[in-house]
Design an enzyme around this catalytic site. Structure first.
Site, PDB file in Angstrom:
ATOM      1  N   SER A   1       0.850  -1.186   0.006  1.00 56.82           N
ATOM      2  CA  SER A   1      -0.029  -0.160  -0.082  1.00 56.82           C
ATOM      3  C   SER A   1       0.837   1.283  -0.104  1.00 56.82           C
ATOM      4  O   SER A   1       0.250   2.457   0.027  1.00 56.82           O
ATOM      5  CB  SER A   1      -1.058  -0.139   1.258  1.00 56.82           C
ATOM      6  N   GLY A   2       2.113   1.045   0.094  1.00 52.51           N
ATOM      7  CA  GLY A   2       2.851   2.330   0.503  1.00 52.51           C
ATOM      8  C   GLY A   2       3.150   2.573   1.922  1.00 52.51           C
ATOM      9  O   GLY A   2       3.440   3.786   2.289  1.00 52.51           O
ATOM     10  N   GLY A   3       2.736   1.628   2.679  1.00 51.23           N
ATOM     11  CA  GLY A   3       2.584   2.143   4.069  1.00 51.23           C
ATOM     12  C   GLY A   3       3.615   1.243   4.850  1.00 51.23           C
ATOM     13  O   GLY A   3       4.336   0.339   4.237  1.00 51.23           O
ATOM     14  N   VAL A   4       3.912   1.497   6.123  1.00 54.61           N
ATOM     15  CA  VAL A   4       4.865   0.970   6.887  1.00 54.61           C
ATOM     16  C   VAL A   4       4.427  -0.670   6.982  1.00 54.61           C
ATOM     17  O   VAL A   4       5.373  -1.646   6.845  1.00 54.61           O
ATOM     18  CB  VAL A   4       5.285   1.424   8.058  1.00 54.61           C
TER      19      VAL A   4
ATOM     20  N   SER B   1       2.846  -3.025   5.367  1.00 52.89           N
ATOM     21  CA  SER B   1       2.692  -3.807   4.170  1.00 52.89           C
ATOM     22  C   SER B   1       4.371  -3.997   3.759  1.00 52.89           C
ATOM     23  O   SER B   1       4.847  -5.057   3.409  1.00 52.89           O
ATOM     24  CB  SER B   1       2.077  -3.421   2.907  1.00 52.89           C
TER      25      SER B   1
ATOM     26  N   CYS C   1     -15.039  -3.572   1.611  1.00 53.19           N
ATOM     27  CA  CYS C   1     -13.699  -3.562   0.850  1.00 53.19           C
ATOM     28  C   CYS C   1     -12.869  -4.990   0.842  1.00 53.19           C
ATOM     29  O   CYS C   1     -12.183  -5.399  -0.182  1.00 53.19           O
ATOM     30  CB  CYS C   1     -12.974  -2.203   0.887  1.00 53.19           C
TER      31      CYS C   1
ATOM     32  N   GLY D   1      -0.725  -6.347   5.217  1.00 54.99           N
ATOM     33  CA  GLY D   1      -0.074  -5.852   6.476  1.00 54.99           C
ATOM     34  C   GLY D   1      -1.295  -5.611   7.517  1.00 54.99           C
ATOM     35  O   GLY D   1      -0.949  -4.711   8.290  1.00 54.99           O
TER      36      GLY D   1
ATOM     37  N   CYS E   1     -11.150   3.531   3.366  1.00 56.89           N
ATOM     38  CA  CYS E   1     -10.319   2.771   2.372  1.00 56.89           C
ATOM     39  C   CYS E   1     -10.144   3.226   0.832  1.00 56.89           C
ATOM     40  O   CYS E   1     -11.254   3.475   0.225  1.00 56.89           O
ATOM     41  CB  CYS E   1     -10.902   1.189   2.480  1.00 56.89           C
TER      42      CYS E   1
END
Ligand SMILES: Nc1ncnc2c1ncn2[C@@H]1O[C@H](COP(=O)(O)OP(=O)(O)OP(=O)(O)O)[C@@H](O)[C@H]1O
Length: 398
Positions: free
Chosen positions: A35-38, A40, A124, A148, A226
């Site tokens: 997702s571009g998050g920490v 994942s 989702c 994640g 989301c």
């Protein structure tokens, strides 16, 4: 859905699956939702360290209308790419905007229009992350997908009819547990998923990201709906649904103001009602008690625990049982004794669940203690110990 389950309480004690339990990691391909998050990012690192063949997949599920202030998707994709480059894995991209619109967003709007407060993240997960995403990952040769999410899963087991499933379990970090949002995902899908950060506490996840010098190490957690993200909710909703202003009326029938549309309010809500001091009433906060759809009136009252906000029973429908079979106990006279949450982050509430339809897709829930602000459209989610059994959409309460 069948009800002939041999499922018994012992089955809730299956151990959680750890990455090291999966045989032949070197021959096992895992596609991680990046997702571009920490969370994942670290999931990908942990899978790689455990020896799996790892690939990433970034989904874009919302088409920006104006491409301006809310457009974080491009930034997220760039971060996901940077992390994949850093750890040396391939990143795929996919666009499920059409699926998201049809299977999640239209339902979200219809629920608001019907005066309920939906939870689109639950749908989702069911329709996109664990369906469209999973199906696509399989075409990429995935044996498992990974996300994640802060949840765990049990080892797989085989249902009486031969279907291989796994239990969904709470994340180890109580503060971050996301099983509430995943309760509608079937156990057959959970059986094909790995949750690498589910065994960790969030500070540890950030530490691992820093240790690996990942660009996402200090990135703030995502908030908002989301894929749609954080927007001024009122402006956003107004683009799709006509606002219908009406009266704000007290619990004893006195009109004290105007509201700009019932859909902007949630039961139990305190702020944002727009009522100042009211003549002959104490200087106390006002709370939303009821949305009277037929008269388009917002009913308000004073007192955080106003009797109209308290209820000990609810009916839930569209039940999704993780095992895809309703627990036999809900059909018994005693019902199923378990724990429930009627909203994310609510501490567990003790309750008894009874079937209210032949197949267990509708239930009645009786709580041991009165509950505040049970909200139609939100989900009631059931637990036994660490296991999330599933849940349904709250239809009504009394
Ligand atoms: N755009 C996306 N593409 C691919 N996977 C995604 C995307 N958004 C979310 N996911 C997956 O779903 C998981 C949970 O998403 P959520 O939006 O709750 O983010 P989060 O808990 O903040 O995690 P993260 O820190 O990884 O963003 C993510 O960790 C990721 O695996």
């Amino acid at each position: 859905m069948t009800t002939s389950t041999g499922f018994d309480n012992n089955a809730y004690n299956l151990p959680a699956l750890r990455l090291s339990d999966v045989p032949n990691p070197a021959q096992t391909r895992v596609v991680v939702g990046m997702s571009g998050g920490v969370d994942s990012s670290v999931s990908a690192v942990l899978l790689q360290q455990a020896g799996f063949q790892v690939e990433g997949l970034f989904m874009k599920n919302w088409e920006e209308d104006d491409g301006t202030e809310y457009c974080t998707a491009m930034e997220d994709l760039a971060d996901a790419q940077a992390v994949c480059d850093k750890i040396g894995i391939n990143l795929h991209t996919a666009n499920f905007a059409m699926e998201y619109w049809d299977r999640v967003f239209e339902h979200f709007l219809a629920e608001y229009q019907a005066g309920r407060t939906p939870n689109p993240d639950i749908l989702c997960n069911k329709e996109i992350k664990f369906k469209a995403f999973l199906d696509y990952a399989v075409t990429l040769g995935a044996d498992y997908i990974a996300t994640g999410h802060y949840t765990r899963r049990s080892v797989n087991y085989t249902r009486e009819d031969g279907l291989e499933v796994a239990h969904l379990m709470r994340g180890l970090d109580n503060n971050k547990d996301q099983s509430y949002f995943l309760h509608a995902v079937g156990g057959d899908k959970i059986a094909k998923t790995l949750f690498p950060v589910g065994e960790l506490e969030k500070p540890e996840v950030r530490r691992i990201a820093e240790e690996h010098d990942l660009i996402t190490a200090k990135k703030k957690d995502s908030t908002g709906i989301c894929f749609i993200g954080e927007r001024r909710f009122k402006d956003f909703l107004q683009q799709y649904l006509p606002a219908k202003p009406g009266n704000i009326v007290t619990d004893d029938g006195i009109t004290i103001g105007k509201h700009d549309g019932l859909m902007y309010y949630t039961l139990g809500q305190r702020g944002g009602i727009g009522i100042g001091g009211v003549k002959d009433r104490p200087e106390e906060p006002w709370f939303v008690l009821q949305k009277d759809l037929s008269n388009n009136e917002l009913i308000v009252g004073q007192g955080h625990d106003h009797p109209m906000l308290l209820s000990q029973r609810l009916t839930a429908y569209k039940l999704d049982w993780v095992e895809r079979i309703a627990p036999a106990a809900i059909f018994s006279e005693q019902g199923l004794k378990c724990m429930a949450k009627t909203r994310y982050r609510q501490p567990d509430q003790s309750c008894t669940v009874f079937a209210d339809s032949d197949d267990g897709s509708r239930v009645k829930v009786i709580f041991d203690e009165p509950q505040r602000a049970v909200t139609p459209g939100q989900s009631a989610v059931f637990y036994i110990g660490e296991v999330c059994l599933g849940g349904g959409v709250i239809e009504s309460f009394e």
